[in-house]
Motif scaffolding. Sequence first.
Motif: not given
Length: 66
Positions: A6, A8, A12, A26, A28-31, A60, A63-64
């Motif tokens: 990706k 960006l 990030q 990426m 989930i929501s982490e880079f 990761i 956090k999820k």
Amino acid sequence: MGKVIKELEEAQGCIICGQTKEHGIMIISEFICEDCEHEMVQTDVMDAKYPFFIRQMKRIFYKKNA
């Protein structure tokens, strides 16, 4: 299965190395930056750095589910 890199709109912070970069993946929501992703897939399970990568990746999912 192809790798999704990706680019960006803005840099990030990588969950592995903590550096701010623009290219990576990426999960989930982490880079994860492209450099760390490459190093992780090349690291043997017997390498001393392998447990570090596992700990960072667990963050990761913690956090999820938090």
